[in-house]
Scaffold this active site. Structure first.
Site, PDB file in Angstrom:
ATOM      1  CD  GLU A  48      -2.284  -1.187   2.885  1.00 36.99           C
ATOM      2  OE1 GLU A  48      -2.296  -0.153   3.581  1.00 36.99           O
ATOM      3  OE2 GLU A  48      -2.762  -2.269   3.247  1.00 36.99           O
TER       4      GLU A  48
ATOM      5  CE  LYS B 112       4.975   5.381   7.139  1.00 37.79           C
ATOM      6  NZ  LYS B 112       4.655   6.715   7.567  1.00 37.79           N
TER       7      LYS B 112
ATOM      8  CG  ASP C 110       3.712  12.664   5.128  1.00 38.86           C
ATOM      9  OD1 ASP C 110       3.587  12.397   6.338  1.00 38.86           O
ATOM     10  OD2 ASP C 110       4.569  13.464   4.687  1.00 38.86           O
TER      11      ASP C 110
ATOM     12  CE1 TYR D 248      -3.563   3.246   8.411  1.00 42.36           C
ATOM     13  CE2 TYR D 248      -3.491   4.965   6.745  1.00 42.36           C
ATOM     14  CZ  TYR D 248      -3.266   4.539   8.046  1.00 42.36           C
ATOM     15  OH  TYR D 248      -2.757   5.406   8.954  1.00 42.36           O
TER      16      TYR D 248
ATOM     17  CE  LYS E 121       9.633   7.580   7.304  1.00 41.84           C
ATOM     18  NZ  LYS E 121       8.858   8.733   7.696  1.00 41.84           N
TER      19      LYS E 121
ATOM     20  CB  CYS F 151      16.411  47.396   8.720  1.00 35.52           C
ATOM     21  SG  CYS F 151      15.479  47.250   7.186  1.00 35.52           S
TER      22      CYS F 151
ATOM     23  CB  CYS G   2      15.381  51.696   6.629  1.00 38.65           C
ATOM     24  SG  CYS G   2      14.815  50.797   8.075  1.00 38.65           S
TER      25      CYS G   2
ATOM     26  CB  CYS H 298      12.839  46.469   9.982  1.00 40.16           C
ATOM     27  SG  CYS H 298      12.881  48.260   9.793  1.00 40.16           S
TER      28      CYS H 298
ATOM     29  CB  CYS I 287      11.458  50.291   6.602  1.00 37.21           C
ATOM     30  SG  CYS I 287      12.384  48.915   5.930  1.00 37.21           S
TER      31      CYS I 287
HETATM   32  S1  IVH Z   1      -0.907   0.510   8.924  1.00 37.86           S
HETATM   33  C1  IVH Z   1      -0.208  -1.664  12.829  1.00 37.86           C
HETATM   34  N1  IVH Z   1      -1.039   1.550   6.507  1.00 37.86           N
HETATM   35  O1  IVH Z   1       2.110   5.373   9.108  1.00 37.86           O
HETATM   36  C2  IVH Z   1      -0.345  -1.019  11.515  1.00 37.86           C
HETATM   37  N2  IVH Z   1      -0.216   2.926   8.268  1.00 37.86           N
HETATM   38  O2  IVH Z   1       4.271   4.360  11.364  1.00 37.86           O
HETATM   39  C3  IVH Z   1      -0.772   0.383  11.618  1.00 37.86           C
HETATM   40  N3  IVH Z   1       0.337   5.219   7.576  1.00 37.86           N
HETATM   41  O3  IVH Z   1       0.788   5.885  12.251  1.00 37.86           O
HETATM   42  C4  IVH Z   1      -0.632   1.254  10.491  1.00 37.86           C
HETATM   43  N4  IVH Z   1      -0.228   4.984   5.448  1.00 37.86           N
HETATM   44  O4  IVH Z   1      -0.397   7.017  10.360  1.00 37.86           O
HETATM   45  C5  IVH Z   1      -0.700   1.765   7.800  1.00 37.86           C
HETATM   46  N5  IVH Z   1      -1.270   2.339   4.321  1.00 37.86           N
HETATM   47  C6  IVH Z   1      -0.931   2.554   5.604  1.00 37.86           C
HETATM   48  C7  IVH Z   1      -0.440   3.797   6.059  1.00 37.86           C
HETATM   49  C8  IVH Z   1      -0.081   3.948   7.407  1.00 37.86           C
HETATM   50  C9  IVH Z   1       0.241   5.821   6.382  1.00 37.86           C
HETATM   51  C10 IVH Z   1       0.863   5.891   8.792  1.00 37.86           C
HETATM   52  C11 IVH Z   1       0.004   5.727   9.995  1.00 37.86           C
HETATM   53  C12 IVH Z   1       0.904   5.165  11.080  1.00 37.86           C
HETATM   54  C13 IVH Z   1       2.270   5.302  10.495  1.00 37.86           C
HETATM   55  C14 IVH Z   1       3.087   4.065  10.816  1.00 37.86           C
END
Ligand code: IVH
Length: 681
Positions: free
Chosen positions: A111, A113, A115, A224, A311, A406, A409, A424, A430
């Site tokens: 999946e 991740k 942000d 998720y 990451k 500044c 000025c 300033c 200014c």
């Molecule tokens: S699963 C035990 N799936 O990443 C499993 N987390 O460090 C729990 N996050 O705090 C999380 N996308 O906020 C999962 N597809 C995804 C995610 C996801 C982002 C974040 C989530 C969590 C952190 C994990």
């Protein structure tokens, strides 16, 4: 049908349309029909207050009441994931899983991740009962009122689909890039601090005390992780596909992989492709798909053994710091800026990066000639993240020091207690501050004086024709004509524009005079609360903080502004030339309900009023201004030169286009002259 039955059936129908629109991206009814049904439901609910339901689709708009956040303990703690930046460690993870399952076949669900910030949603009998932030993993804040405003979060699940009567679903709350950029633009115009990335913006938004403002900002939510005592399927992937049918927004990018190669392919594909997503992502999450296998693998003290986060690396470059310059902003803030040898980052050439403030420079122990790491991650503006101190040699230049005066000025800089920024204090003479204030004053959302841009203001300032905004009202066409590259016609236009600005309503005058921290919205609120410049200028701290959204910082700034002799004189001069210093209650005098509940997109150039005047007219007649065309748009109010992309989008969605004459007829305003065609699709 009883009122109760009618209300219930409308709620169900509107929920389904919301789902089609926000989760599936495929609306099945016109905006007009949707609005009509929504209005009918609103009327019925108003007539039957005993049938009120916080989960009704009418409740998504949020309220202005102050939210308080109660701390709630999670039924199951919200753990985090083991993190890695290395593909070799992903291989290790894969092998550990294979070993742990003793050779049994397994699938990995890959999946994105997301942000943003994690959220836990609790449903009982198919209805959202609570939304809680992650907090410290054990306890979080109850943010239900704000989460209700997120259109893609179902308040009531699709009926007849056998969802468990009690379950929890976790996911991520995000502010899409487009909303993030719009929000930061607004904050920039109001000189409010910008959000560094969508995650900070989402988190700031979710903690707002006014859920109507939350609704306006446009959060989204991807889910998720389904948790329940009796899950419908053993597969994590399969459970989420079901959850999509129940009403949740589940990412389309999930994949089940049978081999390590497929997992790596997924990672490498999204490392590039994620740049085209509407929301920020910072990696991928790999999960063993079978829930019974997850249970067998179990947990370490902190994280599951069945999942890992890989990451993505932010794009980084190493370059030489050539110099540091200091920029003076419109409000006097002095910002150090790093100038370095040009480097290529995320497809653009980068030569400069903000150094934020003196504390940041000090922390880096920055020297001219240093090799510095420049990064462009989720942030829009590149930043310097570190100094490569190992590469320092004899050629190293001097240590970077914050200036104490500044650069424009020469006034000694000051810093307020607890603030990182030096500024300033000479806001009266200014040059960048004076010119910046004038530019702000004439800008579109303030006094909207046509023909006066930054360049002309520079020329007028250098010719000593203006020193403050009140001087504008003494300008004569003959003075302006003498400037470089300025014809008689443009000069006359400017004078005309200045004269016209005397009609600009008080709330915009208040925004235009540039009180620190008083942006467009705050100015509106202050104007509404106090009604006139006189009442505002004599308001006390107690009176000010009673106004919604006005905290002590803004209140103190208002008091400071009017306490300053120079500002008071300026305000008096503006009064003398005839600017609006009182709220004109046009709503009562001329407003109507002609556009009640209509979402209107305004586009193009108009003959009889400016675009902003039309926006105000839309509000006065009960309509809502929206910026982009969607299936929910009631009509597009188009002037000349409407963009072809907008036109095409309106055509595709079957949104009517209304011309200037027809619009004026709709709201019962006189039409200066006829001769326009009405286009209707
Ligand atoms: S699963 C035990 N799936 O990443 C499993 N987390 O460090 C729990 N996050 O705090 C999380 N996308 O906020 C999962 N597809 C995804 C995610 C996801 C982002 C974040 C989530 C969590 C952190 C994990």
């Amino acid at each position: 049908m009883t009122a109760k039955e009618q209300i219930e059936s409308l709620r169900e129908e509107l929920n389904r349309h919301n789902y089609n629109y926000y989760v599936l991206n495929s609306p099945t009814i016109s905006d007009y029909e949707f609005d009509t049904k929504m209005r009918l439901l609103q009327d019925l609910e108003k007539a039957n207050p005993d049938l009120f339901d916080p989960n009704s689709p009418t409740q998504r708009v949020g309220s202005d009441l102050t939210n308080t956040f109660v701390s709630v303990t999670h039924a199951r703690p919200m753990l985090s994931l083991a993190n890695t930046y290395s593909q070799a460690e992903v291989e290790d993870f894969y092998r550990r899983v294979a070993q742990g399952l003793q050779g049994e076949p397994f699938e990995i669900c890959c999946e994105l991740k997301f942000d943003g910030l994690s959220i836990s949603l609790i449903y009982h009998e198919g209805r959202l009962v609570r939304a809680v932030t992650r907090g410290d993993g054990v306890q979080g804040d109850d943010v239900t009122a704000n989460v209700r405003t997120i259109q893609s979060v179902p308040l009531v699940l699709m009926p007849g689909l056998n969802w468990p009567s009690d379950f929890e679903i976790r996911g991520e709350i995000l502010l899409p890039w487009t909303s993030f950029e719009r929000l930061n633009k607004e904050r920039e115009a109001a000189e409010e601090p910008l959000f560094a990335n969508p995650r900070n913006a989402a988190s700031g938004t979710l903690k707002l005390q006014n859920s109507a403002e939350v609704a306006r900002r446009g959060l989204d939510a991807y889910l998720y992780y389904l948790l329940c005592d009796d899950l419908p399927a053993d597969g994590h992937y399969e459970n989420l596909q079901l959850a999509r049918k129940w009403g949740f927004k589940i990412s389309e990018s999930m994949r089940k992989c049978q081999t390590l190669e497929q997992v790596m392919e997924f990672i490498n594909y999204w490392d590039v492709e994620r740049k085209n997503l509407p929301v920020a992502t910072d990696g991928v999450v790999l999960k063993v798909n079978s829930v019974s296998q997850q249970e067998r693998l179990g947990y370490t003290a902190k994280v599951p053994r069945w999942a890992i986060a890989y990451k993505f690396k932010a794009e980084q470059a190493l370059t030489r710091l050539a110099s540091v310059s200091f920029q003076v902003g419109r409000q006097g803030t002095v910002t150090p800026v790093a100038n370095f040898d040009a480097v290529q980052l995320s497809g653009t050439m980068v030569r400069r990066a903000t150094l934020h403030n003196a504390d940041f420079v000090e922390k880096l122990d920055l020297h001219i000639g240093d090799m510095v790491y420049v990064e462009k991650g989720g942030e829009i503006i590149p930043k310097i993240t570190a100094v490569d101190t190992d590469s320092r040699d004899a050629s190293l230049g001097e240590k970077v020091q914050m200036v104490t005066r500044c650069p424009e000025c020469g006034t000694p800089l000051v810093r307020e207690e607890g603030e990182a920024a030096w500024y300033c204090p000479n806001d009266t003479t200014c040059p960048p501050q004076v010119k910046g204030r004038i530019e702000h004053f004439v800008s579109r959302k303030a006094m909207n004086i046509d023909g006066l841009g930054g360049e002309t203001i520079d020329l007028l300032y250098n010719a000593r024709l203006i020193r403050d905004v009140a001087d504008l009202y003494q300008l004569r066409a003959a003075d302006i004509c003498r400037l470089e590259r300025m014809g008689q016609k443009s000069a006359a236009n400017i004078v005309h524009g200045i004269e016209d600005s005397k009609k600009v309503p008080f709330e915009r005058v208040l925004f235009a005079i540039g009180i620190r921290f008083v942006g467009e919205t705050t100015a509106k609120m202050l104007a509404r609360a106090f009604g006139s410049m006189d009442a505002l200028s004599s308001a006390t701290m107690e009176q000010l903080v009673q106004v919604d959204e006005i905290g002590e910082k803004i209140a103190a700034s208002v008091i400071r502004f009017f306490g300053n002799e120079v500002n008071r004189m300026l305000v008096e001069r503006l009064r003398a030339v005839g600017l609006q210093f009182e709220v004109q209650d046009k709503q009562q005098e001329t407003g109507s309900d002609a556009l009640k509940g209509k979402s209107i997109v305004i586009s193009g150039v108009f003959k009889h009023h400016s675009r902003d005047e039309y926006k105000a007219l839309i509000e006065q007649h009960g309509g809502i201004n929206v910026s982009s065309i969607s299936a929910k748009t009631s009509f597009v109010f188009a002037g000349e030169n409407m963009g072809p992309a907008k036109l095409e989008k309106a055509r595709q969605l079957g949104i009517p286009i209304v011309g200037e004459t027809e619009f004026l007829q709709m709201i019962g305003e006189p039409i200066p002259q006829s001769g326009e065609l009405l286009l209707l699709f």
